[in-house]
Enzyme design. Structure first.
Site, PDB file in Angstrom:
ATOM      1  N   HIS A   1       0.836  -1.214   0.000  1.00  0.00           N
ATOM      2  CA  HIS A   1       0.000   0.000   0.000  1.00  0.00           C
ATOM      3  C   HIS A   1       0.870   1.263   0.000  1.00  0.00           C
ATOM      4  CE1 HIS A   1      -3.798   2.087   0.775  1.00  0.00           C
ATOM      5  NE2 HIS A   1      -3.234   2.743   1.760  1.00  0.00           N
TER       6      HIS A   1
ATOM      7  N   PHE B   1       8.341  18.814  -0.115  1.00  0.00           N
ATOM      8  CA  PHE B   1       8.009  17.407   0.121  1.00  0.00           C
ATOM      9  C   PHE B   1       8.428  17.007   1.531  1.00  0.00           C
ATOM     10  CE2 PHE B   1       9.109  12.789  -0.628  1.00  0.00           C
ATOM     11  CZ  PHE B   1       7.804  12.362  -0.760  1.00  0.00           C
TER      12      PHE B   1
END
Ligand code: INI
Length: 159
Positions: A89, A114
């Site tokens: 995931h 980020f």
């Protein structure tokens, strides 16, 4: 002598948005604290900072896109913590989030930082959220200030 463009790390009148994921908020609240502390210590007043909560890291790019497109902020920081589980995931989240945030920065011209930790376990994340490897929120706030000021220097130099 070459022309050198290198900004200072002082906050002027700019406004900054911090988008922070609620998923793994044990970690992300520490990243947020690091970013807020750094902005304040570099001269930002609280009314220059807006914090937006997202459900998880996967939602960061959509909110970053919305906030950056508003043109109300000089830079946007995205904070999250993706910690590997038993499935892949995390792989899907990591790559999509990184690509989405970069896309927004390039499309809007607004720096998007980020600040998503991509870790194998909680220990690695804690170490990067104010532990022995620093604080990714702090790093992003500094990078945001530098990007904003560097873009101003480039503009004022006609570049
Ligand atoms: N979101 C995170 O920010 N970190 C994670 O580690 C994580 N994991 O492992 O599942 C996570 N999942 C939620 C995801 O970001 C979305 O909010 C959710 O899938 C709804 O779109």
């Amino acid at each position: 002598m070459p022309t050198i463009i290198e900004s200072n790390l002082l906050v002027g009148n700019d406004h900054f948005a911090i988008i922070v994921s609620r998923f793994n908020d044990l970690i992300t609240r520490r990243l947020l604290d690091g970013a807020l502390d750094t902005f304040r210590r570099h001269g930002a007043k609280d009314d220059q900072i807006t914090v937006v909560w997202a459900p998880g890291s996967f939602e960061l790019p959509q909110l970053a896109q919305h906030v950056a497109s508003s043109k109300k902020f000089s830079a946007v920081i995205a904070l999250g913590a993706v910690i590997q589980g038993e499935t892949t995931h995390h792989d899907y989240i990591n790559h999509q989030v990184a690509a989405g945030l970069m896309h927004t920065a390039q499309e809007t011209g607004v720096p998007v930082l980020f600040g998503v930790l991509t870790c194998e376990n909680l220990d690695q994340a804690l170490n990067r959220a104010g532990g022995k490897v620093g604080n990714k929120g702090t790093e992003c706030a500094l990078a945001a200030i530098e990007m904003v000021n560097t873009l101003k220097l480039l503009n004022s130099s006609g570049i």
